[in-house]
Design a protein around this motif. Structure first.
Motif, PDB file in Angstrom:
ATOM      1  N   TYR A 291       0.854  -1.186   0.000  1.00  0.00           N
ATOM      2  CA  TYR A 291       0.000   0.000   0.000  1.00  0.00           C
ATOM      3  C   TYR A 291       0.886   1.232   0.000  1.00  0.00           C
ATOM      4  CZ  TYR A 291      -3.647   3.324   1.349  1.00  0.00           C
ATOM      5  OH  TYR A 291      -4.520   4.377   1.397  1.00  0.00           O
ATOM      6  N   GLU A 292       0.849   1.994  -1.080  1.00  0.00           N
ATOM      7  CA  GLU A 292       1.699   3.172  -1.208  1.00  0.00           C
ATOM      8  C   GLU A 292       0.856   4.373  -1.610  1.00  0.00           C
ATOM      9  OE1 GLU A 292       6.219   2.135  -2.105  1.00  0.00           O
ATOM     10  OE2 GLU A 292       4.972   2.059  -3.894  1.00  0.00           O
ATOM     11  N   VAL A 293       0.897   5.396  -0.776  1.00  0.00           N
ATOM     12  CA  VAL A 293       0.203   6.653  -1.044  1.00  0.00           C
ATOM     13  C   VAL A 293       1.139   7.790  -0.674  1.00  0.00           C
ATOM     14  CG1 VAL A 293      -2.155   5.774  -0.761  1.00  0.00           C
ATOM     15  CG2 VAL A 293      -0.858   6.533   1.243  1.00  0.00           C
ATOM     16  N   GLU A 294       0.775   8.993  -1.051  1.00  0.00           N
ATOM     17  CA  GLU A 294       1.632  10.149  -0.799  1.00  0.00           C
ATOM     18  C   GLU A 294       1.322  10.843   0.512  1.00  0.00           C
ATOM     19  OE1 GLU A 294       1.456  12.747  -4.133  1.00  0.00           O
ATOM     20  OE2 GLU A 294       2.375  11.295  -5.518  1.00  0.00           O
ATOM     21  N   ASN A 295       0.232  10.483   1.155  1.00  0.00           N
ATOM     22  CA  ASN A 295      -0.174  11.122   2.406  1.00  0.00           C
ATOM     23  C   ASN A 295      -0.094  10.102   3.534  1.00  0.00           C
ATOM     24  OD1 ASN A 295      -1.308  12.563   4.481  1.00  0.00           O
ATOM     25  ND2 ASN A 295      -3.268  12.942   3.453  1.00  0.00           N
ATOM     26  N   ILE A 296       0.783  10.334   4.511  1.00  0.00           N
ATOM     27  CA  ILE A 296       0.958   9.379   5.599  1.00  0.00           C
ATOM     28  C   ILE A 296      -0.323   9.196   6.403  1.00  0.00           C
ATOM     29  CG2 ILE A 296       1.771  11.067   7.308  1.00  0.00           C
ATOM     30  CD1 ILE A 296       3.782   8.901   8.226  1.00  0.00           C
ATOM     31  N   GLU A 297      -1.190  10.182   6.396  1.00  0.00           N
ATOM     32  CA  GLU A 297      -2.425  10.071   7.168  1.00  0.00           C
ATOM     33  C   GLU A 297      -3.349   8.976   6.632  1.00  0.00           C
ATOM     34  OE1 GLU A 297      -4.068  13.986   7.412  1.00  0.00           O
ATOM     35  OE2 GLU A 297      -2.358  14.765   8.545  1.00  0.00           O
ATOM     36  N   ASP A 298      -3.111   8.532   5.396  1.00  0.00           N
ATOM     37  CA  ASP A 298      -3.898   7.430   4.846  1.00  0.00           C
ATOM     38  C   ASP A 298      -3.559   6.097   5.507  1.00  0.00           C
ATOM     39  OD1 ASP A 298      -5.276   9.095   3.123  1.00  0.00           O
ATOM     40  OD2 ASP A 298      -3.892   8.769   1.454  1.00  0.00           O
ATOM     41  N   TYR A 299      -2.460   6.040   6.241  1.00  0.00           N
ATOM     42  CA  TYR A 299      -2.075   4.831   6.968  1.00  0.00           C
ATOM     43  C   TYR A 299      -2.650   4.811   8.386  1.00  0.00           C
ATOM     44  CZ  TYR A 299       1.464   4.020   3.338  1.00  0.00           C
ATOM     45  OH  TYR A 299       2.102   3.797   2.138  1.00  0.00           O
ATOM     46  N   GLY A 413     -16.770 -14.678   4.247  1.00  0.00           N
ATOM     47  CA  GLY A 413     -16.954 -15.327   2.964  1.00  0.00           C
ATOM     48  C   GLY A 413     -16.673 -14.436   1.775  1.00  0.00           C
ATOM     49  N   THR A 414     -16.567 -13.119   1.997  1.00  0.00           N
ATOM     50  CA  THR A 414     -16.251 -12.200   0.900  1.00  0.00           C
ATOM     51  C   THR A 414     -14.869 -12.504   0.347  1.00  0.00           C
ATOM     52  OG1 THR A 414     -17.616 -10.474   1.908  1.00  0.00           O
ATOM     53  CG2 THR A 414     -16.001  -9.773   0.253  1.00  0.00           C
ATOM     54  N   GLU A 415     -14.739 -12.541  -0.971  1.00  0.00           N
ATOM     55  CA  GLU A 415     -13.456 -12.834  -1.608  1.00  0.00           C
ATOM     56  C   GLU A 415     -12.763 -11.535  -1.992  1.00  0.00           C
ATOM     57  OE1 GLU A 415     -14.187 -15.493  -4.847  1.00  0.00           O
ATOM     58  OE2 GLU A 415     -14.714 -17.171  -3.531  1.00  0.00           O
ATOM     59  N   VAL A 416     -11.499 -11.420  -1.579  1.00  0.00           N
ATOM     60  CA  VAL A 416     -10.703 -10.233  -1.848  1.00  0.00           C
ATOM     61  C   VAL A 416      -9.335 -10.669  -2.370  1.00  0.00           C
ATOM     62  CG1 VAL A 416     -11.882  -8.889  -0.062  1.00  0.00           C
ATOM     63  CG2 VAL A 416      -9.785 -10.126   0.517  1.00  0.00           C
ATOM     64  N   THR A 417      -8.505  -9.691  -2.689  1.00  0.00           N
ATOM     65  CA  THR A 417      -7.149  -9.960  -3.156  1.00  0.00           C
ATOM     66  C   THR A 417      -6.170  -9.108  -2.361  1.00  0.00           C
ATOM     67  OG1 THR A 417      -7.898 -10.453  -5.397  1.00  0.00           O
ATOM     68  CG2 THR A 417      -5.582  -9.900  -5.133  1.00  0.00           C
ATOM     69  N   VAL A 418      -5.094  -9.723  -1.892  1.00  0.00           N
ATOM     70  CA  VAL A 418      -4.020  -9.016  -1.201  1.00  0.00           C
ATOM     71  C   VAL A 418      -2.836  -8.889  -2.149  1.00  0.00           C
ATOM     72  CG1 VAL A 418      -2.409  -9.048   0.744  1.00  0.00           C
ATOM     73  CG2 VAL A 418      -4.756  -9.884   1.052  1.00  0.00           C
ATOM     74  N   LEU A 419      -2.290  -7.684  -2.275  1.00  0.00           N
ATOM     75  CA  LEU A 419      -1.068  -7.487  -3.049  1.00  0.00           C
ATOM     76  C   LEU A 419       0.115  -7.728  -2.125  1.00  0.00           C
ATOM     77  CD1 LEU A 419      -1.870  -4.325  -5.201  1.00  0.00           C
ATOM     78  CD2 LEU A 419      -2.386  -6.730  -5.643  1.00  0.00           C
ATOM     79  N   TRP A 420       0.900  -8.767  -2.414  1.00  0.00           N
ATOM     80  CA  TRP A 420       1.994  -9.168  -1.527  1.00  0.00           C
ATOM     81  C   TRP A 420       3.326  -8.693  -2.097  1.00  0.00           C
ATOM     82  CZ3 TRP A 420       2.847 -10.247   3.214  1.00  0.00           C
ATOM     83  CH2 TRP A 420       4.055 -10.826   3.602  1.00  0.00           C
ATOM     84  N   GLY A 421       3.999  -7.827  -1.344  1.00  0.00           N
ATOM     85  CA  GLY A 421       5.294  -7.311  -1.762  1.00  0.00           C
ATOM     86  C   GLY A 421       5.383  -5.817  -1.519  1.00  0.00           C
ATOM     87  N   GLU A 422       6.524  -5.252  -1.857  1.00  0.00           N
ATOM     88  CA  GLU A 422       6.778  -3.825  -1.629  1.00  0.00           C
ATOM     89  C   GLU A 422       7.362  -3.234  -2.902  1.00  0.00           C
ATOM     90  OE1 GLU A 422       8.277  -2.787   2.262  1.00  0.00           O
ATOM     91  OE2 GLU A 422       9.719  -1.405   1.353  1.00  0.00           O
TER      92      GLU A 422
END
Length: 455
Positions: A291-299, A413-422
């Motif tokens: 997860y990469e964004v330009e605003n630290i407050e999004d974390y 039961g909801t299906e999602v996707t995780v992006l693994w890596g940096e």
């Protein structure tokens, strides 16, 4: 840390880096380390299974910071920095102290125990002691502060030890090892017992759906109490636990150990950044993941979405109360557990070892590779949440992640996707790799509720 002089503050470090995101995204620090505790005592599989099937002995003496607060102003201080209800806080009880920034976003939490009328012990990861000490010293409260720093930042022994016994046979172990009769101790209440002739405070709690006690006392009694537990342990399947599995207990319990504190921006925390030395968890930690964004407050996160809504006092004012009172009415995200797809996990393993370019290595039993992990969670190609702590559960034979997702995507039961890596990592501790998708299924948090439901 009291009245620091000639030091580099967190604010100094942010100015030198240019911004807080650059500081955290370039830090070489890895996941939080558990000092002076072996990686494994037996083996991490048996150690992790013990808190489900028998009893785990967890040495909490080294990685936690203790803050002792004495004085007539302590309760008023706690009412200001904590979001909790304090109408009922008798001597001999404990609370999960949850702290918000003036913005209302989450800073930290820990366990505060009322030992005497005007004496309290606050214990947890270093940030909670940092935050409360700052307010005690800067707010003009009638509070005396004594700090027992964790072993990452000292060479001598601690003043006090802490041992946790956790699992279905923990009550029977305690009944055997305590001198005389084991008293009845209510949940989050503190009992006074004697073990091996040493006076011990026993805090009754539970994690991962099992009974537990946290035992504490003067450092001089540490070995005597630990040895008594180990000697009686074979009768109860006691397994001593190493540091590598300590992250897995929070994942299964649905407890956020330390999300990124909401302290790196904003006028409301400016004084704290100037006061806090950079040689702390907040200053030395790393931010990692897909997860990469330009605003630290999004974390940043808030107390409601990470599961502390029931602790928030809806009727009084405290740091961040205006925001949190509204968040109680309309939470933006929900804490869930994600079950990673086995085939995708195996594909990532294969790619990380045998393919070019490789995938990011998925370590076991804890897969995190930064202090504050944050991986993107998506559904139908859209960003819907953050995956924060990932590890392998021996008890369920699944890779699990503790995550926050938007309310409409939080149903089990909801299906999602995780992006693994940096992607494009600027941290030297992260190997070259490409980000891979891992399918995952939403499950409840705490996850043990699902385990119990299955029998």
């Amino acid at each position: 840390m009291s009245a620091p002089t000639n030091f580099v503050s967190l604010a100094d470090a942010i100015r030198q880096a240019g911004d807080p995101l650059t500081m955290l995204r370039t830090s070489a620090t890895g996941p939080f380390a558990f000092p002076r505790v072996p990686r494994e005592v037996r083996n991490w599989r048996d150690e992790q299974e013990a808190w489900h099937s028998s009893c785990a002995l967890i040495d909490m003496s080294y990685h936690q910071t203790d803050l002792f607060l004495r004085g007539s102003g302590v309760l008023d201080l706690l009412r200001q920095v904590g979001v909790n209800r304090f109408a009922d806080f008798p001597v001999g009880s404990a609370k999960q102290l949850v702290c918000a920034a003036p913005s209302g976003l989450h800073v930290t939490d820990g366990i505060v125990m009322r030992l005497e009328e005007d004496l309290y012990r606050l214990v947890g990861a270093q940030p909670v002691s940092n935050w409360v000490q700052y307010h005690a010293e800067s707010g003009g409260w009638d509070v005396e502060v004594q700090r027992d720093e964790n072993s990452m930042f000292r060479l001598d022994d601690r003043r006090f030890y802490a041992l946790q016994v956790q699992g279905p046979t923990a009550p029977a172990l305690m009944a055997e090892v305590v001198d005389g009769d084991m008293p009845e101790i209510g949940f989050f209440r503190i009992g006074e017992v004697t073990i091996g002739g040493a006076a011990v405070r026993a805090l009754r709690h539970g994690m991962a759906g099992q009974a537990g006690f946290e035992l504490s006392g003067p450092w001089a009694d540490f070995e005597r109490v630990r040895d008594a537990l180990v000697e009686a342990g074979p009768n109860h399947g006691l397994v001593q636990v190493g540091g590598v599995v300590m992250y897995n207990l929070p994942i299964e319990s649905g407890w956020y150990p330390f999300p990124l504190p909401a302290i790196y921006t904003g006028d409301g925390t400016k004084g704290y950044r100037e006061w806090l030395p950079v040689m702390t968890m907040e200053g030395m930690g790393s931010l990692g993941g897909s997860y990469e964004v330009e605003n630290i407050e999004d974390y940043y996160v808030d107390a409601v979405e990470i599961g502390y809504g029931k602790l928030i006092d809806p009727h009084r004012s405290f740091n961040g109360s205006e925001y949190l009172h509204e968040a109680l009415k309309s939470p933006r995200r929900k804490k869930v557990t994600l079950e990673f797809d086995v085939d995708d996990v195996m594909a990532v393993h294969r790619a990380s070892l045998f393919e070019e370019p490789p995938a990011k290595y998925l370590d076991y039993p804890y897969a995190g590779y930064s202090t504050f992990p944050a991986d993107s969670v998506r559904r139908d190609g859209r960003q819907i949440g953050l995956s924060h702590w990932t590890g392998f559960s021996v008890h369920t034979r699944k890779v699990l992640s503790l995550a926050l997702v938007e309310i409409e995507h939080s149903a089990p039961g909801t299906e999602v996707t995780v992006l693994w890596g940096e992607p494009g990592s600027r941290r030297p501790t992260v190997e070259n790799h490409v980000v891979r998708e891992i399918r995952a299924t939403v499950a409840p948090a705490p996850y043990y509720s699902k385990i119990i439901a299955k029998g």
